[in-house]
Design a protein around this motif. Structure first.
Motif, PDB file in Angstrom:
ATOM      1  N   CYS A 243       0.704  -1.020  -0.500  1.00 41.74           N
ATOM      2  CA  CYS A 243      -0.062  -0.110  -0.097  1.00 41.74           C
ATOM      3  C   CYS A 243       1.342   1.114  -0.085  1.00 41.74           C
ATOM      4  O   CYS A 243       1.696   0.890   0.957  1.00 41.74           O
TER       5      CYS A 243
ATOM      6  N   CYS B  62      -3.974   0.199  10.822  1.00 43.57           N
ATOM      7  CA  CYS B  62      -4.505  -0.438   9.662  1.00 43.57           C
ATOM      8  C   CYS B  62      -2.974  -1.630   9.703  1.00 43.57           C
ATOM      9  O   CYS B  62      -2.651  -2.656   9.695  1.00 43.57           O
TER      10      CYS B  62
ATOM     11  N   THR C  90      -9.521  -5.510  -3.548  1.00 41.76           N
ATOM     12  CA  THR C  90      -9.067  -4.621  -2.910  1.00 41.76           C
ATOM     13  C   THR C  90      -8.066  -5.375  -2.023  1.00 41.76           C
ATOM     14  O   THR C  90      -7.058  -5.793  -3.173  1.00 41.76           O
TER      15      THR C  90
ATOM     16  N   GLY D  13      -4.024  -4.332   0.600  1.00 43.77           N
ATOM     17  CA  GLY D  13      -3.006  -3.530   0.299  1.00 43.77           C
ATOM     18  C   GLY D  13      -4.126  -2.285  -0.356  1.00 43.77           C
ATOM     19  O   GLY D  13      -5.150  -2.516  -0.677  1.00 43.77           O
ATOM     20  N   GLU D  14      -3.617  -1.808  -1.819  1.00 39.64           N
ATOM     21  CA  GLU D  14      -4.357  -0.718  -2.206  1.00 39.64           C
ATOM     22  C   GLU D  14      -3.952  -1.302  -3.870  1.00 39.64           C
ATOM     23  O   GLU D  14      -2.983  -1.761  -4.552  1.00 39.64           O
ATOM     24  N   PRO D  15      -4.558  -1.681  -4.239  1.00 43.95           N
ATOM     25  CA  PRO D  15      -5.723  -2.643  -5.255  1.00 43.95           C
ATOM     26  C   PRO D  15      -4.077  -1.608  -6.701  1.00 43.95           C
ATOM     27  O   PRO D  15      -4.161  -2.261  -7.415  1.00 43.95           O
TER      28      PRO D  15
ATOM     29  N   THR E  30     -11.187   1.417  -2.597  1.00 49.66           N
ATOM     30  CA  THR E  30      -9.799   2.007  -2.561  1.00 49.66           C
ATOM     31  C   THR E  30      -9.352   3.060  -1.921  1.00 49.66           C
ATOM     32  O   THR E  30     -10.356   3.805  -1.246  1.00 49.66           O
ATOM     33  N   ASN E  31      -7.703   3.776  -1.619  1.00 50.27           N
ATOM     34  CA  ASN E  31      -8.248   5.206  -0.726  1.00 50.27           C
ATOM     35  C   ASN E  31      -7.732   6.041  -1.629  1.00 50.27           C
ATOM     36  O   ASN E  31      -7.695   7.373  -1.282  1.00 50.27           O
TER      37      ASN E  31
ATOM     38  N   ASN F 184     -16.208   5.283   2.568  1.00 41.96           N
ATOM     39  CA  ASN F 184     -16.169   4.027   4.428  1.00 41.96           C
ATOM     40  C   ASN F 184     -15.288   5.266   5.094  1.00 41.96           C
ATOM     41  O   ASN F 184     -13.454   5.201   4.939  1.00 41.96           O
TER      42      ASN F 184
ATOM     43  N   ILE G  73     -17.592   2.586  10.192  1.00 39.07           N
ATOM     44  CA  ILE G  73     -16.959   0.854  10.698  1.00 39.07           C
ATOM     45  C   ILE G  73     -16.309   0.717  11.619  1.00 39.07           C
ATOM     46  O   ILE G  73     -15.220   2.256  12.487  1.00 39.07           O
ATOM     47  N   GLU G  74     -16.992   0.706  12.835  1.00 35.98           N
ATOM     48  CA  GLU G  74     -16.237   0.243  13.724  1.00 35.98           C
ATOM     49  C   GLU G  74     -14.204  -0.719  13.868  1.00 35.98           C
ATOM     50  O   GLU G  74     -15.025  -0.977  12.494  1.00 35.98           O
ATOM     51  N   VAL G  75     -13.867  -0.393  14.184  1.00 35.76           N
ATOM     52  CA  VAL G  75     -12.551  -0.347  14.379  1.00 35.76           C
ATOM     53  C   VAL G  75     -12.345  -2.257  15.049  1.00 35.76           C
ATOM     54  O   VAL G  75     -13.171  -2.264  15.917  1.00 35.76           O
TER      55      VAL G  75
ATOM     56  N   MET H 154      -5.276  -6.073   8.655  1.00 34.01           N
ATOM     57  CA  MET H 154      -6.361  -6.151   7.611  1.00 34.01           C
ATOM     58  C   MET H 154      -6.532  -5.911   6.052  1.00 34.01           C
ATOM     59  O   MET H 154      -6.787  -6.536   4.774  1.00 34.01           O
TER      60      MET H 154
ATOM     61  N   GLY I  11      -9.882  -5.512   3.072  1.00 29.06           N
ATOM     62  CA  GLY I  11     -10.626  -4.571   4.235  1.00 29.06           C
ATOM     63  C   GLY I  11     -11.894  -4.769   3.465  1.00 29.06           C
ATOM     64  O   GLY I  11     -11.833  -4.645   1.736  1.00 29.06           O
TER      65      GLY I  11
HETATM   66  N1  SAM Z   1      -6.495   0.258   0.358  1.00 32.76           N
HETATM   67  C1  SAM Z   1      -7.203   0.098   0.470  1.00 32.76           C
HETATM   68  C2  SAM Z   1      -8.901   1.516   0.798  1.00 32.76           C
HETATM   69  O1  SAM Z   1      -8.117   2.259   1.384  1.00 32.76           O
HETATM   70  O2  SAM Z   1      -9.134   0.810   0.932  1.00 32.76           O
HETATM   71  C3  SAM Z   1      -8.386  -1.247   0.759  1.00 32.76           C
HETATM   72  C4  SAM Z   1      -7.540  -2.307   1.420  1.00 32.76           C
HETATM   73  S1  SAM Z   1      -7.343  -1.232   3.166  1.00 32.76           S
HETATM   74  C5  SAM Z   1      -7.776  -1.918   4.362  1.00 32.76           C
HETATM   75  C6  SAM Z   1      -9.777  -1.554   3.305  1.00 32.76           C
HETATM   76  C7  SAM Z   1     -10.246  -1.165   4.493  1.00 32.76           C
HETATM   77  O3  SAM Z   1      -9.804  -2.040   5.603  1.00 32.76           O
HETATM   78  C8  SAM Z   1     -10.209   0.370   4.830  1.00 32.76           C
HETATM   79  O4  SAM Z   1     -11.472   1.673   4.653  1.00 32.76           O
HETATM   80  C9  SAM Z   1      -9.206   0.779   5.622  1.00 32.76           C
HETATM   81  O5  SAM Z   1      -9.993   2.010   6.574  1.00 32.76           O
HETATM   82  C10 SAM Z   1     -10.608  -1.105   7.174  1.00 32.76           C
HETATM   83  N2  SAM Z   1      -8.895  -1.543   7.549  1.00 32.76           N
HETATM   84  C11 SAM Z   1      -7.915  -1.162   7.751  1.00 32.76           C
HETATM   85  N3  SAM Z   1      -7.492  -1.770   9.321  1.00 32.76           N
HETATM   86  C12 SAM Z   1      -9.083  -2.009   9.756  1.00 32.76           C
HETATM   87  C13 SAM Z   1      -9.305  -1.975  10.851  1.00 32.76           C
HETATM   88  N4  SAM Z   1      -8.280  -2.497  12.338  1.00 32.76           N
HETATM   89  N5  SAM Z   1     -11.230  -2.091  11.668  1.00 32.76           N
HETATM   90  C14 SAM Z   1     -12.205  -1.018  10.156  1.00 32.76           C
HETATM   91  N6  SAM Z   1     -11.805  -1.296   9.592  1.00 32.76           N
HETATM   92  C15 SAM Z   1     -10.152  -1.151   9.485  1.00 32.76           C
END
Ligand code: SAM
Length: 319
Positions: free
Chosen positions: A20, A27, A64, A66-68, A97-98, A158, A187-189, A314, A319
């Motif tokens: 990523c 994360c 998804t 990482g960053e796809p 994606t971010n 998100n 989204i809850e952590v 994640m 994720g």
């Molecule tokens: N890089 C992409 C992105 O940023 O969306 C895709 C992968 S990222 C792991 C996917 C999602 O997982 C993101 O929305 C991220 O905020 C969320 N995420 C990562 N760690 C997390 C955690 N511990 N609890 C909840 N969501 C989490």
């Protein structure tokens, strides 16, 4: 594919890389060690694996990471999978994606048949954004979002809810998202890898008039916000368990299939994939894996537990 609890598995999420260009604090560690290339499936292998799932009844694919979009030549994978949209075997091809690379790829994604994109963004404050993502640039993300909307892609934002970090911003995030015609999901952590402190989302629920019958194929519960007319969703695996309606499995970039985000059990699909060019072994391994899908996750509901329930990050499962 039907699992032992009668759930139809129609949704596959695929992590196409563990790498990523951001290092979100909840994360990834800043000094993450990434997988050696030989362990990661080639784009051709990923396409073959995804296609096997589509043949078995998967209707929705989400790429998804990482960053796809940082995986080299990832568009060839999107193009390959887009063929299943054309044939009608697949109903939806999408990504999470971010948005850092979206300005570059939005048009091509739309041309391939992608209709919706989930963009992860936790704050509208540039400095906070930099702190949270460690390496991210909010302006670049905004350009990505602009490009995606110009290309006609629908966007869902998100945001991970972090107490004392962005919980005071939910209202602003919602007005901004809805103002641009985008849904917002909080989204809850989840207790994976290192932990941030969760913002309690249940206290925000009364802010909305009522749960509505609006689904986007995921676990979010949506509310319509009277003032903005937009949708606000909540993903609350800790306070509200939604395993009974789970329709998904997750594939890592090494070909490991996790039947549940919150469980350690997994099936290796890389060995059967690489063992032969025919799909017989692979199909058998998929059948065996689906037969082991657990009833639900083991995330600890009690917030006093601070150890992660699942050791992997994640970014591994996607994720
Ligand atoms: N890089 C992409 C992105 O940023 O969306 C895709 C992968 S990222 C792991 C996917 C999602 O997982 C993101 O929305 C991220 O905020 C969320 N995420 C990562 N760690 C997390 C955690 N511990 N609890 C909840 N969501 C989490």
């Amino acid at each position: 594919m039907i699992d032992p609890f009668g759930r139809h598995i129609t949704y596959l999420r695929v992590s196409v890389t563990d790498r990523c260009d951001f290092r979100c604090v909840y994360c990834m560690a800043e000094d993450m060690t990434f997988l050696p290339k030989a362990e990661v499936l080639s784009l051709e292998e990923l396409e073959r694996l995804c296609s096997a799932f589509v043949r078995r009844g998967v209707k929705k694919l989400r790429l998804t990471g990482g960053e796809p979009l940082v995986r080299k030549n990832v568009m060839s994978l999107f193009r390959g999978l887009g063929r299943h949209l054309e044939s009608g075997a697949l109903e939806e091809l999408t990504l999470t994606t971010n948005a850092s690379q979206l300005a570059k790829y939005a048009k091509e994604l739309a041309a391939i048949g992608v209709k919706r994109v989930n963009v992860s963004m936790d704050t509208l404050d540039k400095e906070k954004f930099r702190e949270l993502t460690r390496w991210g640039d909010l302006d670049q993300v905004m350009r990505g979002i602009d490009a995606a909307q110009d290309a006609g892609l629908r966007i869902k934002i998100n945001a991970v809810a972090l107490r004392g970090v962005n919980d005071m911003e939910f209202d602003e995030l919602m007005r901004w998202s809805h103002g641009r015609g985008m849904d917002l999901v909080l989204i809850e952590v989840m207790p994976m890898g290192e932990l941030g402190e969760n913002a309690r989302l249940d206290q925000y629920l009364p802010l909305s008039p009522g749960e509505i019958d609006y689904r986007t194929g995921g676990p979010a519960r949506y509310f319509t916000v009277g003032e903005t007319g937009g949708h606000l969703g909540f993903i609350t695996p800790l306070t509200h368990n939604f395993c009974e309606s789970c329709n998904r499995v997750r594939l890592t970039c090494t070909g490991t299939l996790y039947m549940c985000l919150g469980q350690e059990d997994a099936a290796d699909l890389r060995a059967p994939l690489r063992a032969s060019e025919s799909n017989e072994l692979l199909d058998r391994a998929i059948t065996e894996a689906i037969a082991r899908k657990p009833k639900g996750h083991d995330f600890i509901i009690d917030r006093r537990h601070s150890a992660p329930a699942v050791r992997r990050h994640m970014s591994v499962t996607g994720g």
